[in-house]
Write an enzyme that holds these catalytic residues in place. Structure first.
Site, PDB file in Angstrom:
ATOM      1  N   ILE A  48      55.714 -49.717 168.353  1.00  0.00           N
ATOM      2  CA  ILE A  48      56.244 -51.057 168.602  1.00  0.00           C
ATOM      3  C   ILE A  48      57.453 -50.950 169.521  1.00  0.00           C
ATOM      4  O   ILE A  48      58.425 -50.257 169.197  1.00  0.00           O
ATOM      5  CB  ILE A  48      56.663 -51.756 167.293  1.00  0.00           C
ATOM      6  CG1 ILE A  48      55.532 -51.739 166.273  1.00  0.00           C
ATOM      7  CG2 ILE A  48      57.112 -53.198 167.578  1.00  0.00           C
ATOM      8  CD1 ILE A  48      55.933 -52.271 164.903  1.00  0.00           C
ATOM      9  N   GLY A  50      60.861 -52.443 171.148  1.00  0.00           N
ATOM     10  CA  GLY A  50      61.873 -53.396 170.692  1.00  0.00           C
ATOM     11  C   GLY A  50      61.809 -53.646 169.205  1.00  0.00           C
ATOM     12  O   GLY A  50      61.934 -54.783 168.745  1.00  0.00           O
ATOM     13  N   ALA A  51      61.661 -52.578 168.431  1.00  0.00           N
ATOM     14  CA  ALA A  51      61.424 -52.721 166.990  1.00  0.00           C
ATOM     15  C   ALA A  51      62.697 -52.719 166.155  1.00  0.00           C
ATOM     16  O   ALA A  51      62.614 -52.742 164.926  1.00  0.00           O
ATOM     17  CB  ALA A  51      60.502 -51.596 166.507  1.00  0.00           C
ATOM     18  N   SER A  53      65.083 -55.079 166.177  1.00  0.00           N
ATOM     19  CA  SER A  53      65.632 -56.408 165.879  1.00  0.00           C
ATOM     20  C   SER A  53      64.540 -57.459 165.997  1.00  0.00           C
ATOM     21  O   SER A  53      63.466 -57.205 166.556  1.00  0.00           O
ATOM     22  CB  SER A  53      66.786 -56.749 166.830  1.00  0.00           C
ATOM     23  OG  SER A  53      66.315 -56.857 168.163  1.00  0.00           O
ATOM     24  N   TYR A 217      61.247 -66.107 183.610  1.00  0.00           N
ATOM     25  CA  TYR A 217      60.767 -65.713 182.288  1.00  0.00           C
ATOM     26  C   TYR A 217      59.320 -66.166 182.107  1.00  0.00           C
ATOM     27  O   TYR A 217      58.465 -65.386 181.648  1.00  0.00           O
ATOM     28  CB  TYR A 217      61.639 -66.320 181.188  1.00  0.00           C
ATOM     29  CG  TYR A 217      61.146 -65.996 179.797  1.00  0.00           C
ATOM     30  CD1 TYR A 217      61.340 -64.727 179.255  1.00  0.00           C
ATOM     31  CD2 TYR A 217      60.448 -66.935 179.037  1.00  0.00           C
ATOM     32  CE1 TYR A 217      60.866 -64.409 178.000  1.00  0.00           C
ATOM     33  CE2 TYR A 217      59.974 -66.629 177.767  1.00  0.00           C
ATOM     34  CZ  TYR A 217      60.187 -65.366 177.254  1.00  0.00           C
ATOM     35  OH  TYR A 217      59.701 -65.056 175.997  1.00  0.00           O
TER      36      TYR A 217
END
Length: 336
Positions: A48, A50-51, A53, A217
């Site tokens: 994962i 960015g695990a 937060s 984005y």
């Protein structure tokens, strides 16, 4: 007097929002997996990004409880190690077994450094994974950056397009061999409903001619979906599936670059508390696509709230998806 009046209005509106939330949102969240599913992911390795937060942390926690071996790919290794320690304590305090390969219940937690704003870091990370991991059952492309001021990655790409799309594009391609050898395996791509407001401008993918942080984005999230669909086409017959999702509006630190006036902040906090999803609620579709037998063999689809959803035509344009793939290969150095 004016300040007092505004404060009173905020308090009154806050009370109304609280009542609305209690009536329409409900006081609790129901997890997808309980009890008999505790070993659903036992023996499986999940990576994962960015695990440490938000959605990634919530996803990691639930997959650990399902028995998975979870690799946390995070930019800040020190912070990730702290969060990993906290996750271990939380699971033990909840009555679960200690994490580890021989625990027989909850899975194992591994932290590795990964900066998606650096192709050098992505390559180094993948080399380490390929050397140390015999298998990879699920890859969850979760990390992201949201509406930041104009800045560039280490390699000179606009930050949102570079991290949200190009970093994950290279990561996935470098790990495809391991995913194929571990089949049946899955790739999960976290996109956003905001893809609807983006377009792929091949003349200015780096946003050097014009930069709008909201549009950029949305462009990166549209790129996520086009990438998912093109990858699904290329993976036909391999027993590796890939699906995209939107998590909904979630209370995380993703919006840290958005400036909210001090006077409005209490109202925003009330609104987010009342109507935004918690990280655990927002993570449910990621968990579902990573683990549920219901989506075995399903590929190239877009999900929200654990259900397949329709896409706008621009997210299903095969010619744009194919061209974006070709251009991305050149940008990340897969093709010279």
């Amino acid at each position: 007097m004016a300040v007092a009046t505004v404060a009173a209005l905020l308090a009154a509106l806050g009370g109304a929002l609280w009542l609305a939330a209690r009536r329409f949102v409900g006081p609790s969240v129901q997890r997808l997996h309980r009890g008999g599913d505790s070993g659903l992911m036992h023996g499986k390795t999940v990576l994962i990004t960015g695990a440490n937060s938000g959605l990634g942390r919530a996803t990691a926690a639930e997959l650990l409880r399902l028995g998975a071996r979870v690799i946390m790919g995070c930019r800040d290794r020190t912070r990730a190690e702290e969060e990993a320690g906290q996750l271990r304590r939380e699971i033990c305090q909840a009555g679960g077994p200690e994490l580890g390969p021989d625990s027989g219940g909850a899975g194992e937690l591994v932290v590795k450094e990964l900066d998606l704003a650096s192709l050098r870091s992505v390559r180094s990370f993948c080399q380490e994974v390929l050397q140390e991991e015999p298998r990879l059952d699920v890859l969850i492309n979760n990390a992201g950056i949201f509406q930041c001021p104009y800045m560039k990655t280490e390699d000179g790409f606009e930050m949102q397009f570079g991290v949200n799309h190009l970093g994950h594009f290279l990561l996935t391609n470098l790990l495809l061999g391991l995913l194929k050898s571990s089949a049946p395996s899955r790739i999960v791509v976290v996109s956003s409903k905001l893809y609807k407001y983006g377009d792929i401008n091949f003349e200015d993918l780096n946003s050097e001619q014009n930069y709008n942080k909201s549009f950029c984005y949305s462009r990166s999230k549209l790129a996520n979906i086009l990438f998912t669909r093109e990858l699904a086409r290329r993976l036909e017959g391999t027993n590796v599936t890939v699906n995209a999702l939107h998590p909904g509006v979630v209370r995380t630190n993703l919006g840290r670059h958005i400036h909210i006036p001090l006077l409005v902040k209490p109202l925003f906090n009330l609104v987010s508390w009342a109507f935004f999803k918690t990280p655990l609620e927002g993570a449910q579709t990621s968990i579902y696509l990573a683990s549920s037998p219901e989506v075995e063999g399903v590929s190239g689809k877009y999900f929200g709230d654990c259900k397949e959803e329709e896409l706008l035509p621009k997210a299903m344009d095969e010619s744009v998806a194919g061209k974006l793939w070709d251009v991305s290969e050149v940008m990340v150095g897969i093709l010279k």
